[in-house]
Design a protein around this motif. Structure first.
Motif, PDB file in Angstrom:
ATOM      1  N   CYS A 195     -53.361   8.556  20.350  1.00 34.40           N
ATOM      2  CA  CYS A 195     -53.163   9.732  19.468  1.00 34.40           C
ATOM      3  C   CYS A 195     -54.461  10.517  19.320  1.00 34.40           C
ATOM      4  CB  CYS A 195     -52.665   9.296  18.097  1.00 34.40           C
ATOM      5  SG  CYS A 195     -50.947   8.810  18.119  1.00 34.40           S
ATOM      6  N   PHE A 196     -55.539   9.792  19.105  1.00 29.35           N
ATOM      7  CA  PHE A 196     -56.822  10.496  18.988  1.00 29.35           C
ATOM      8  C   PHE A 196     -57.166  11.190  20.302  1.00 29.35           C
ATOM      9  CE2 PHE A 196     -58.041   7.664  15.319  1.00 29.35           C
ATOM     10  CZ  PHE A 196     -58.191   8.696  14.411  1.00 29.35           C
ATOM     11  N   GLN A 197     -56.836  10.506  21.401  1.00 31.79           N
ATOM     12  CA  GLN A 197     -57.126  11.082  22.709  1.00 31.79           C
ATOM     13  C   GLN A 197     -56.319  12.358  22.929  1.00 31.79           C
ATOM     14  OE1 GLN A 197     -57.122   7.952  25.675  1.00 31.79           O
ATOM     15  NE2 GLN A 197     -56.719   9.469  27.262  1.00 31.79           N
ATOM     16  N   HIS A 198     -55.072  12.373  22.395  1.00 33.68           N
ATOM     17  CA  HIS A 198     -54.236  13.565  22.522  1.00 33.68           C
ATOM     18  C   HIS A 198     -54.538  14.607  21.460  1.00 33.68           C
ATOM     19  CE1 HIS A 198     -51.034  10.969  24.708  1.00 33.68           C
ATOM     20  NE2 HIS A 198     -52.000  11.366  25.512  1.00 33.68           N
ATOM     21  N   ASN A 199     -55.589  14.341  20.716  1.00 37.83           N
ATOM     22  CA  ASN A 199     -56.012  15.265  19.656  1.00 37.83           C
ATOM     23  C   ASN A 199     -54.930  15.469  18.593  1.00 37.83           C
ATOM     24  OD1 ASN A 199     -57.922  16.723  18.411  1.00 37.83           O
ATOM     25  ND2 ASN A 199     -57.677  18.582  19.650  1.00 37.83           N
ATOM     26  N   THR A 200     -54.245  14.391  18.259  1.00 40.45           N
ATOM     27  CA  THR A 200     -53.293  14.452  17.143  1.00 40.45           C
ATOM     28  C   THR A 200     -53.715  13.391  16.118  1.00 40.45           C
ATOM     29  OG1 THR A 200     -51.883  12.952  18.386  1.00 40.45           O
ATOM     30  CG2 THR A 200     -51.315  15.283  18.473  1.00 40.45           C
ATOM     31  N   PRO A 201     -54.836  13.657  15.431  1.00 38.69           N
ATOM     32  CA  PRO A 201     -55.377  12.640  14.527  1.00 38.69           C
ATOM     33  C   PRO A 201     -54.413  12.295  13.383  1.00 38.69           C
ATOM     34  CG  PRO A 201     -56.502  14.723  14.234  1.00 38.69           C
ATOM     35  CD  PRO A 201     -55.675  14.867  15.454  1.00 38.69           C
ATOM     36  N   LEU A 202     -53.596  13.276  12.990  1.00 37.16           N
ATOM     37  CA  LEU A 202     -52.686  12.996  11.875  1.00 37.16           C
ATOM     38  C   LEU A 202     -51.653  11.940  12.292  1.00 37.16           C
ATOM     39  CD1 LEU A 202     -52.174  16.505  10.296  1.00 37.16           C
ATOM     40  CD2 LEU A 202     -53.633  14.638   9.534  1.00 37.16           C
ATOM     41  N   ASP A 203     -51.217  11.999  13.555  1.00 36.54           N
ATOM     42  CA  ASP A 203     -50.296  10.983  14.054  1.00 36.54           C
ATOM     43  C   ASP A 203     -50.954   9.613  14.021  1.00 36.54           C
ATOM     44  OD1 ASP A 203     -48.574  12.956  14.477  1.00 36.54           O
ATOM     45  OD2 ASP A 203     -48.579  12.888  16.680  1.00 36.54           O
ATOM     46  N   ALA A 204     -52.214   9.595  14.414  1.00 37.85           N
ATOM     47  CA  ALA A 204     -52.941   8.327  14.421  1.00 37.85           C
ATOM     48  C   ALA A 204     -53.001   7.758  13.008  1.00 37.85           C
ATOM     49  CB  ALA A 204     -54.346   8.541  14.971  1.00 37.85           C
ATOM     50  N   ILE A 205     -53.340   8.631  12.056  1.00 34.92           N
ATOM     51  CA  ILE A 205     -53.470   8.160  10.673  1.00 34.92           C
ATOM     52  C   ILE A 205     -52.109   7.677  10.157  1.00 34.92           C
ATOM     53  CG2 ILE A 205     -53.969   8.917   8.315  1.00 34.92           C
ATOM     54  CD1 ILE A 205     -56.115  10.777   9.643  1.00 34.92           C
ATOM     55  N   ALA A 206     -51.067   8.432  10.465  1.00 31.09           N
ATOM     56  CA  ALA A 206     -49.735   8.057   9.993  1.00 31.09           C
ATOM     57  C   ALA A 206     -49.327   6.709  10.586  1.00 31.09           C
ATOM     58  CB  ALA A 206     -48.730   9.136  10.382  1.00 31.09           C
ATOM     59  N   GLN A 207     -49.585   6.529  11.890  1.00 28.71           N
ATOM     60  CA  GLN A 207     -49.256   5.262  12.555  1.00 28.71           C
ATOM     61  C   GLN A 207     -50.007   4.112  11.880  1.00 28.71           C
ATOM     62  OE1 GLN A 207     -47.359   3.833  14.773  1.00 28.71           O
ATOM     63  NE2 GLN A 207     -48.542   1.919  14.828  1.00 28.71           N
ATOM     64  N   PHE A 208     -51.297   4.374  11.605  1.00 26.83           N
ATOM     65  CA  PHE A 208     -52.103   3.312  11.019  1.00 26.83           C
ATOM     66  C   PHE A 208     -51.596   2.941   9.627  1.00 26.83           C
ATOM     67  CE2 PHE A 208     -55.773   1.692   8.679  1.00 26.83           C
ATOM     68  CZ  PHE A 208     -56.046   0.597   9.466  1.00 26.83           C
ATOM     69  N   ARG A 209     -51.233   3.947   8.853  1.00 31.96           N
ATOM     70  CA  ARG A 209     -50.701   3.674   7.502  1.00 31.96           C
ATOM     71  C   ARG A 209     -49.421   2.846   7.604  1.00 31.96           C
ATOM     72  NH1 ARG A 209     -53.944   4.008   4.350  1.00 31.96           N
ATOM     73  NH2 ARG A 209     -52.608   2.399   3.499  1.00 31.96           N
ATOM     74  N   LYS A 210     -48.571   3.243   8.554  1.00 32.22           N
ATOM     75  CA  LYS A 210     -47.310   2.528   8.740  1.00 32.22           C
ATOM     76  C   LYS A 210     -47.608   1.072   9.102  1.00 32.22           C
ATOM     77  CE  LYS A 210     -44.257   2.802  12.331  1.00 32.22           C
ATOM     78  NZ  LYS A 210     -43.670   3.573  13.428  1.00 32.22           N
ATOM     79  N   HIS A 211     -48.537   0.924  10.005  1.00 34.30           N
ATOM     80  CA  HIS A 211     -48.928  -0.402  10.473  1.00 34.30           C
ATOM     81  C   HIS A 211     -49.392  -1.270   9.306  1.00 34.30           C
ATOM     82  CE1 HIS A 211     -50.778  -3.496  12.884  1.00 34.30           C
ATOM     83  NE2 HIS A 211     -51.997  -3.158  12.514  1.00 34.30           N
TER      84      HIS A 211
END
Lengths: 1147, 133
Positions: free
Chosen positions: A282-298
């Motif tokens: 996600c960070f690589q695709h420049n979608t940091p919000l997706d990364a953060i959301a995934q991490f929160r879910k995790h």
């Protein structure tokens, strides 16, 4: 197991790249091969295709491929992902094996070489048995190939070689070893990359194909495994979008697994891995919000999956690692250009990681105390030395049912893990994470968060028994909390700091923290304060203080011995503490009773002390140090042996000091600083010092609050007789000023002063001193500090009999006047002369010395009395120049009139004694210039005029402006006594512009005429040039006159000679009449015309009426001389027309 | 309901459950308050929304902020697991708190800057707090 158990494996964290093996290269001994290999390895920048190359020998054994499973029916998987799998596909199983072989198309031994190459290919194929790995051949050639299609031999032999090696034409490459090696290599690797992608594509297809054999009951683990593998292959294929998609599926599948205590760790480990991959992509695709959301879910999903209670520290450790690795990913993304904000930055993740590490430490402390003995045989030992699957227990690998197979084994395993956990340096981990977080919060403008984390770091150092570092950190942040006045937090930090200071037996720190904890900022309860106070006094008595509560008993024992060493040490028993920056339990405020004292008054100083601790504080000494050390002896209070001074809790004690200032300190500021000594000389002494009259960090705000409340309630000090501590104001310095003079200075004068006048100001000094005023001196003159020009144009003198000159000073300093007895008077006159107008301030300064006693001390006082006078000056004269009509130019050698007007603006009448004209270039036209204004009195606004007739002589130089000269006026004020000197005002006359005239004409005529009576007018025409001048002359007719003479004539005048023209005018009307106009023109000199010449001639004449009957009509003959032509004619009638005709006829 | 309510009138904190952790949480939240107030102040001038919204989420708590025009700060800390409180409810809690605070300030016997001693205010605050046994 080690700490690194929780670290993510490096093969997970790296960026997967296609693996291509190169064989047939001898990089050690063959320079050509070496160059080829270097071209592959060197400069692998982002623009090159992502391939990891490896040189392998031609007969390298690749990992064996297991026999293909034909059915999954009876297969029960033992775990989710094998530990070696990722590494295998990154580094061991190539997507493509490239065989390098040196062979030119025209090689003489073509047949042999071709078969050798085919054999080599075959060897590679055999070792890759069962794999889909591609094989390619690169022929290293010495010759540059011809363009495709032109070399028939080449294409024929290439086809033959492909055939022999069982290769497709696309897998055969030629690498000419020429100049453009890197270019060829880049083209080669692009081709390799395509082959590798095809390989990974088939691998993905292969894994996908397994899916249909799986069933949901027994093969749940395989679903996850396959999705993960597909995703990983996609990554190797550089298809990150699909990789992300498969990882996401794998992630949801991993959470669908039935979880129980035995496989919890495996599930968490795998979900952690997959989560890492997702966030990373996600960070690589420049979608940091997706990364953060995934991490929160995790985190939300895994937070409650603690697993075995005995090993709950493992969960905390795992959680900590999750946060830390996400923080790392976030930070890495920021380094690559992502922007983070204050409320969403990696710091929060590091902080949370630290939080979980703290939790891990606490859990470890609780759970691992029992695990003292490490069980034998080692349950963590595996035959292979590692695990087969990620996240499994070493003692029951591959076990997937709900209950552990062996209860006893399980117990020893847990014991072994707990035992290992004891050895973990938790504090180090926590501190490292906290310092990471601090660095982040510093970057994102969170000073308070940073302070908070630093407190935590300090506490962790305290737990790790590194007290020096702990104190350093805590000390650093305490200032922030102190200035922000969060007393609750400050107290908590101070308590930790006090423990540190106790445990390391740092006496000075211990004293400082005690002082502050006893102070008003501390939120401790009374009994706690009481305990601290007791300890504090123990330290002052050079005894060992009681240990702080909640300290580790073993550390306390160490601390005791340290304290005993301290006591044995005789030195360093005196401490000086600057308490200004703390909030100590003794407050101090000092004030001088007045912001300034006269030298003959005793200086009064009040020092207030107040203790905030619960018990009385014995005070040994209070010493004040003032900016002049000599006064210090007067300001000391010491407690005597029998009775000690003591400060009662919350009561203000006031100390008053009086002393007499020294006369050399007049004009100086006295500042105060305070020192309070606690403890005894035989024990420990603590000196508390306050710079600048007391107060501390909090007192400024308290004073503000106090004034606010007193203003609100209208409560003044007088209504509250007891001292209100907060409203006590500090007066930290006082000025010593000279004694008030008992001497009066009076000035009398008559303003305004006039320009150039010797203006008298009389000074009367009267002494009201009781003693003799000695050495009285007067300083009089222009007050310094005014415009510098005033100083140059003002002169002051004591001598009124003569006018002072310009060398006199503007200020007379220190005129000695002798001694002055009590009650006597002294009078002096001072004269002032000003050369320009404008207000001036004059200073009259009387200084004297007198002996006096203050509180039995003899002092010599110097007194000053200052009076200021403002004067303004009046203007005296103005000037005009004229010949009845104003002239702009003066003609050379032609007389003109100068007229002066003296205009008085003085409010006083002025007597003009005389006036005179001092001429420079001009000469007087009259024999002597006598003043016409002697003894004239001018009142305000009156004007006196004088007139002089002057002439400008011919000049030698060609300057056309010349200085005229000066006009001197002598005058004085009317009412002044005759003795006062005359004042001479000099006015410089303006410069005049000269002109030279070629022709001068002037008329000689009577002062008046009578009606009908002949009026002879003689015109003189002078030629002033060196040439013969031709003059045209004509008389215009006039209604008021008849005339006889030449009406129109042309003359020639020789150089320097004069021509006379006589006309007989006959006035016809009375009154002021304009004379007939004379028109003159010079044909040779056109600049000089009638107009310029006419100004020399009178324009009008007054004609009187005849008193008797004047009806005589006598024609008069006039003789005209004109260049030798003589003619006489009659004027019988006054008609001008006829006269015209006649004169024309005559001409 | 909230687990912690703090009033920071330039200097004072009032009724929190006397826990160090909340003190730290509230104190650190001021970083965000400061930043928000300073950036909003520049762009909009006087038309500032008093409610600052969620300041930052932590693992355990959500921290909300509110700043009056006279720069008095209110902070409400809510348990992260508490999903029943919506933004609007938090907003109305702040408004209630602000009103009550205004009443305290209107008391002629109250000296601004001193700790708040008001039964009515305490009542409002404890009404909003989670009642722990």
């Amino acid at each position: 197991m080690t700490v690194s158990q929780w670290e993510l494996p490096p093969e997970l964290c790296c960026r997967p790249m296609a693996f291509v093996a190169l064989t047939g290269l001898d990089v050690v001994y063959n320079a050509v091969h070496r160059a080829i290999w270097d071209a592959f390895c060197a400069n692998r920048r982002a623009d090159r295709v992502p391939i990891s190359f490896k040189v392998l020998p031609g007969d390298h054994e690749y990992p064996k491929c297991r026999t293909k499973r034909t059915s999954y029916e009876w297969y029960i998987p033992k775990g989710i992902l094998k530990t070696g799998w990722m590494n295998k596909h990154l580094n061991l199983v190539p997507a493509l094996v490239v065989l390098f072989y040196e062979l030119d198309w025209d090689d003489p031994q073509w047949k042999e070489k071709q078969s050798e190459c085919a054999t080599k290919v075959e060897i590679v194929r055999t070792s890759l048995q069962g794999r889909n790995t591609k094989v390619a051949v690169v022929l290293i050639q010495k010759k540059t190939p011809l363009p495709p299609g032109e070399d028939l031999v080449a294409s024929e032999r290439a086809a033959a070689l492909c055939n022999a090696c069982d290769l497709s034409g696309k897998s055969l490459f030629v690498l000419p070893h020429t100049d453009h090696l890197v270019g060829y290599i880049i083209r080669l690797e692009n081709a390799f990359y395509e082959h590798a992608q095809t390989y990974y594509y088939t691998e993905i297809r292969r894994v996908k194909s397994h899916k249909e054999f799986l069933n949901k009951t027994t093969h749940q683990l395989l679903f996850v495994r396959h999705q993960f593998k597909i995703a990983f292959f996609s990554e190797l294929k550089q298809d990150t979008q699909n990789a992300l998609k498969y990882y996401r599926t794998a992630y949801s599948l991993v959470h669908e697994l039935r979880s129980h205590e035995t496989n919890m760790l495996e599930i968490k480990t795998m979900s952690g891995f997959i989560n890492y991959k997702i966030c990373r992509l996600c960070f690589q695709h420049n979608t940091p919000l997706d990364a953060i959301a995934q991490f929160r879910k995790h985190i939300d999903l895994c937070k409650k999956k603690i697993g075995s209670a005995e090993l709950s520290f493992e969960h905390a450790a795992w959680m900590s690692k999750q946060f830390q690795s996400f923080g790392d990913l976030f930070d890495e993304a920021i380094k690559l250009g992502l922007t983070a904000i204050q409320t969403q930055n990696p710091g929060f993740y590091y902080q949370q990681a630290a939080c979980f590490s703290q939790e891990r430490k606490q859990l470890a402390q609780q759970l691992c105390q029992a695990a003292v003995n490490y069980p034998s045989p080692d349950p963590l030992d595996t035959q292979s030395g590692g695990l087969d699957f990620y996240g499994q227990r070493p003692w029951r690998q591959g076990h997937q049912s709900i209950d552990p197979p062996d209860g006893e084994k399980e117990k020893t395993g847990i014991l072994a893990l707990q035992n290992k956990e004891i050895d973990v340096a938790h504090s180090e981990l926590i501190i490292a994470l906290l310092s990471n977080a601090v660095a982040q919060f510093k970057k994102y403008k969170c000073p308070r968060m940073k302070s908070h984390l630093m407190v935590q770091m300090g506490e962790e150092y305290y737990h790790a028994k590194d007290y020096t570092k702990a104190l350093k950190l805590l000390d650093y942040v305490m200032c922030d909390y102190r200035t922000e006045r969060w007393w609750g937090l400050l107290t908590a930090i101070l308590i930790t700091a006090l423990r540190c200071a106790y445990l390391m037996a740092s006496v000075k720190d211990y004293i400082i923290y005690c002082m502050e904890l006893l102070g008003r900022a501390s939120t401790l309860k009374e009994e706690q304060k009481g305990r601290i106070e007791k300890n504090f006094f123990k330290v002052l008595m050079n005894e060992v203080p009681d240990p702080e509560p909640d300290c580790d008993p073993s550390s306390v024992a160490v601390a005791r011995s340290l304290w005993n060493d301290c006591i044995a040490l005789a030195a360093s028993n005196e401490f000086t503490i600057e308490v200004q920056d703390y909030i100590p339990f003794i407050q101090c405020k000092a004030k001088f009773c007045s912001p300034s004292f006269h030298i003959d008054q005793p200086i009064q100083l009040q020092v207030f002390l107040r203790a905030d601790c619960p018990h009385p504080v014995p005070l040994n000494k209070l010493a004040i140090s003032l900016s002049n050390q000599e006064y210090n002896q007067w300001c000391v209070v010491e407690s005597l042996a029998q009775e000690t001074m003591s400060l009662l809790p919350r009561a203000t004690k006031c100390f008053n000091f009086r002393f007499v200032a020294k006369s050399e300190d007049v004009g100086k500021k006295i500042e105060v600083s305070i020192e309070v000594m606690l403890g005894r000389d035989n024990g420990r002494c603590v000196f508390l010092t306050w710079r600048g009259a007391g107060g501390d960090i909090a007192s400024h705000h308290e004073a503000l609050q106090a004034t606010r409340s007193s203003r609100r309630w209208g409560r003044g000090f007088e209504m509250r007789p007891e001292l209100d501590w907060d409203s006590l104001l500090i007066q930290h310095s006082t000025m010593i000023i000279s004694r008030l003079p008992k001497l009066s200075v009076q000035l009398s004068h008559q303003p305004p002063a006039l320009i150039h006048e010797l203006y008298r100001i009389s000074v009367t000094i009267e002494s009201q001193e009781e003693g003799v005023a000695k050495d009285v001196t007067l300083t009089a003159g222009l007050k310094p500090g005014q415009d510098a020009i005033l100083g140059q144009s003002t002169h002051v003198t004591l001598d009124g009999t003569k006018v002072c000159d310009d060398t006199t000073l503007a200020l007379l300093p220190d005129v000695p006047l002798g001694d002055l007895n009590s009650g006597t008077k002294l009078e002096r006159s001072v004269y002032v002369r000003c050369r320009s107008t404008g207000p001036r301030v004059f200073l009259f300064h009387v200084a004297y010395s007198i002996d006096t006693t203050v509180e039995g001390q003899q002092i010599v006082c110097k007194c000053h009395k200052v009076e200021n006078v403002v004067t303004s000056l009046a203007q005296v004269s103005l000037l005009w120049m004229s010949l009845f009509e104003p002239l702009d130019q003066v003609a050379i050698d032609i007389p003109f009139m100068l007229m002066t007007d003296i205009f008085s603006t003085s409010p006083w009448p002025l007597v003009l004694a005389s006036s005179c004209l001092q001429l420079l270039t001009m000469t007087s036209n009259t024999p002597q210039l006598q003043s016409q204004l002697e003894e004239v009195v001018l009142q305000t606004g009156e004007c006196a005029s004088e007139c002089f007739c002057l002439r400008c002589p011919p000049l030698t130089n060609s300057n056309n402006t010349v200085a005229t000269g000066q006009y001197l006026i002598s005058w004085r004020r009317k009412p002044s006594n005759a003795g006062s000197p005359l004042i001479q005002t000099t006015v410089t006359l303006p410069h005049v512009i000269l002109e030279s005239v070629p022709l001068y004409i002037h008329a000689d005529l009577p002062s008046f005429g009578r009606v009908r009576e002949s009026l002879p007018v003689l015109y003189y025409i002078e030629n002033r040039t060196a040439l013969v001048q031709e003059v045209d002359m004509a008389v215009e007719p006039s209604d008021a006159f008849m005339f006889s003479g030449l009406k129109q004539v042309r003359l020639r005048i020789l150089p320097g000679s004069e021509q006379r023209m006589l006309y007989n005018y006959y006035p016809l009307m009375a009154g002021y009449q304009t004379l007939p106009q004379l028109n003159i023109s010079l044909p040779r000199c056109p600049t000089t015309n009638t107009h310029t010449l006419r100004r020399f001639l009178p324009q009008r004449i007054f004609v009187k009426v005849m008193c008797t009957d004047m009806h005589r009509h006598t024609p008069q003959s006039v003789l005209c001389e004109c260049e030798g032509v003589k003619c006489a004619f009659l004027c019988p009638q006054p008609q001008g027309r006829q006269l015209d005709d006649i004169s024309i006829a005559a001409a | 309901m909230a687990v912690c309510i703090a009033v920071i009138a330039k200097e004072v904190t009032v009724p929190t459950q006397n826990k160090l952790k909340f003190h730290y949480t509230v104190h650190t939240s001021l970083d965000v308050v400061e930043e928000k107030v300073s950036t909003v102040g520049k762009s909009l001038g006087d038309q500032r929304e008093l409610y600052l919204g969620l300041l930052y989420p932590t693992e355990d708590y959500k921290v909300y902020g509110y700043v009056t025009n006279s720069k008095v700060k209110f902070v409400i800390v809510v348990d992260s697991s508490n999903t029943s409180l919506r933004d609007n409810e938090i907003r109305s809690m702040f408004r209630k708190l602000h009103n009550s605070f205004t009443d305290v300030m209107c008391n002629p016997f109250h000296n601004p800057g001193d700790p708040i001693q008001s039964k009515a205010f305490d009542g409002i605050v404890s009404g909003m707090m989670v009642q722990t046994g």
